[in-house]
Design an enzyme around this catalytic site. Structure first.
Site, PDB file in Angstrom:
ATOM      1  N   ARG A   1       0.828  -1.209   0.000  1.00 22.37           N
ATOM      2  CA  ARG A   1       0.000   0.000   0.000  1.00 22.37           C
ATOM      3  C   ARG A   1       0.868   1.268   0.000  1.00 22.37           C
ATOM      4  O   ARG A   1       0.518   2.269  -0.632  1.00 22.37           O
ATOM      5  CB  ARG A   1      -0.916  -0.017   1.224  1.00 22.37           C
ATOM      6  CG  ARG A   1      -1.952   1.099   1.249  1.00 22.37           C
ATOM      7  CD  ARG A   1      -3.061   0.765   2.233  1.00 22.37           C
ATOM      8  NE  ARG A   1      -4.052   1.823   2.309  1.00 22.37           N
ATOM      9  CZ  ARG A   1      -4.186   2.643   3.352  1.00 22.37           C
ATOM     10  NH1 ARG A   1      -3.386   2.517   4.399  1.00 22.37           N
ATOM     11  NH2 ARG A   1      -5.122   3.559   3.349  1.00 22.37           N
TER      12      ARG A   1
ATOM     13  N   HIS B   1       0.349   4.320  -2.617  1.00 22.24           N
ATOM     14  CA  HIS B   1       0.070   5.689  -2.183  1.00 22.24           C
ATOM     15  C   HIS B   1       1.207   6.636  -2.551  1.00 22.24           C
ATOM     16  O   HIS B   1       0.991   7.844  -2.674  1.00 22.24           O
ATOM     17  CB  HIS B   1      -0.201   5.723  -0.680  1.00 22.24           C
ATOM     18  CG  HIS B   1      -1.586   5.269  -0.320  1.00 22.24           C
ATOM     19  ND1 HIS B   1      -2.340   5.875   0.661  1.00 22.24           N
ATOM     20  CD2 HIS B   1      -2.363   4.281  -0.820  1.00 22.24           C
ATOM     21  CE1 HIS B   1      -3.516   5.271   0.753  1.00 22.24           C
ATOM     22  NE2 HIS B   1      -3.546   4.300  -0.149  1.00 22.24           N
TER      23      HIS B   1
ATOM     24  N   ASN C   1      -3.923   8.856   4.265  1.00 19.93           N
ATOM     25  CA  ASN C   1      -2.726   8.295   4.900  1.00 19.93           C
ATOM     26  C   ASN C   1      -2.725   8.379   6.420  1.00 19.93           C
ATOM     27  O   ASN C   1      -2.148   7.522   7.103  1.00 19.93           O
ATOM     28  CB  ASN C   1      -1.469   9.022   4.385  1.00 19.93           C
ATOM     29  CG  ASN C   1      -1.246   8.825   2.900  1.00 19.93           C
ATOM     30  OD1 ASN C   1      -1.657   7.818   2.328  1.00 19.93           O
ATOM     31  ND2 ASN C   1      -0.601   9.789   2.263  1.00 19.93           N
TER      32      ASN C   1
ATOM     33  N   HIS D   1      -6.375  -5.973  -2.438  1.00 18.05           N
ATOM     34  CA  HIS D   1      -7.214  -6.069  -1.245  1.00 18.05           C
ATOM     35  C   HIS D   1      -7.535  -7.516  -0.874  1.00 18.05           C
ATOM     36  O   HIS D   1      -8.362  -7.765  -0.003  1.00 18.05           O
ATOM     37  CB  HIS D   1      -8.508  -5.271  -1.450  1.00 18.05           C
ATOM     38  CG  HIS D   1      -8.305  -3.799  -1.335  1.00 18.05           C
ATOM     39  ND1 HIS D   1      -9.331  -2.882  -1.482  1.00 18.05           N
ATOM     40  CD2 HIS D   1      -7.188  -3.067  -1.080  1.00 18.05           C
ATOM     41  CE1 HIS D   1      -8.849  -1.663  -1.340  1.00 18.05           C
ATOM     42  NE2 HIS D   1      -7.559  -1.741  -1.093  1.00 18.05           N
TER      43      HIS D   1
END
Length: 317
Positions: free
Chosen positions: A61, A65, A93, A192
């Protein structure tokens, strides 16, 4: 786990020329300057995941990001300072992204074998791949040669990272803005299949929406009350939360996606067909995911003399 691992053996993939930056990054970038970087990162990631299985999802992740905010440049790793307002406190975040200490550890180990050579952005990219592999997913050849940004963008982090409340149209648009296709988006959403989410980001979905299996919703509500417990965690994939497989897509087909944005991929829209394919064929998902990760890693990297190679990932040199 056995099913996923058996698939890896036949999916060692090399993807070249997938994006507009073809030629700037290459898989042999550190062969002469830091030949042991890949094995060093891999060993550190494996140790971090052995300590905490959830860390694999967190490192994956972090890379995502990072790349969605002005490209894959390590900007998400920068701490706030007098001169920099970092991205760590952005809405997507804050109290959510994690794994910074693991990246610090990896960076210190890499610096010990080749000081000032390997960028934090490349370490993030390698760590994401190694996390997927460590949890049973596919491997791919990572393109290298990114350099680190000198600054960050809180506002871009707030605007560019897709929200868990996004509908299908917004998801397609968000990924398209980064040069990623709808196929890339659906494949990357399969990340996910590992990790967890906080109650606050899926509460509305499990209490107020209709495109969700009622039995599944009730089971999740036990750990996510209508009020309070905002930071309580639930697995994004209840069946195999620390195994990288295609169960995520099977869950979507039974209306058991934890996030609103997850279930949007199978809700009578244009993504339904691809979700069905992935739910039926894990190898196809693995192949497309590996390709999409290469594409994502190619978003606007700093190369050549742009940026720098940070010696400390949390601050510019």
């Amino acid at each position: 786990m056995t099913r996923a691992l058996s698939s890896i053996a036949c999916i060692t993939l090399i993807f070249l020329g997938f994006s507009k930056v073809n030629g700037q990054l290459n898989s042999t970038f550190y062969d002469s300057t830091c030949p042991n970087v890949s094995s060093t990162v891999q060993a550190a990631v494996q140790q971090a995941i052995a300590n905490e299985a959830r860390m694999g999802a967190s490192l994956l992740r972090l890379h995502f990001h990072d790349c969605f905010v002005n490209g894959c440049d390590g900007s998400i790793l920068l701490d706030d300072s007098v001169n920099i307002t970092g991205e760590k406190t952005a809405g997507p975040n804050n109290n959510s992204v994690r794994g910074f200490d693991v990246i610090d550890t990896i960076k210190s180990q890499v610096e010990a074998i080749c000081s000032g050579v390997v960028s934090c952005a490349d370490i993030l990219t390698l760590a994401a791949r190694d996390s997927v592999v460590a949890l049973g997913g596919p491997t791919w050849t990572v393109q290298l040669g990114r350099r680190d940004s000198l600054t960050a963008s809180l506002s871009t982090a707030n605007s560019n990272i897709p929200a868990p409340t996004s509908n299908l149209s917004a998801l397609i648009s968000s990924f398209s803005n980064q040069g990623l296709s709808t196929q890339d988006m659906i494949a990357l959403s399969g990340a996910h299949t590992i990790g967890q989410a906080r109650c606050t980001v899926f509460r509305t979905h499990i209490y107020n929406e209709t495109n969700i299996n009622s039995t599944f919703a009730s089971s999740v509500q036990a750990n996510c009350p209508l009020s309070g417990g905002d930071n309580n965690l639930s697995p994004l994939d209840l069946q195999t939360p620390t195994t990288f497989d295609n169960d995520y897509y099977m869950n979507l087909m039974s209306q058991s996606g934890l996030l609103h944005s997850d279930q949007e991929l199978f809700n009578g829209g244009s993504a339904d067909s691809q979700v069905t394919t992935y739910s039926n064929n894990q190898n196809t998902f693995f192949t497309d995911f590996a390709s999409a990760m290469v594409n994502m890693g190619n978003i606007n990297p700093l190369t050549g003399s742009s940026g720098e190679v940070r010696t400390n990932c949390r601050k510019p040199n």
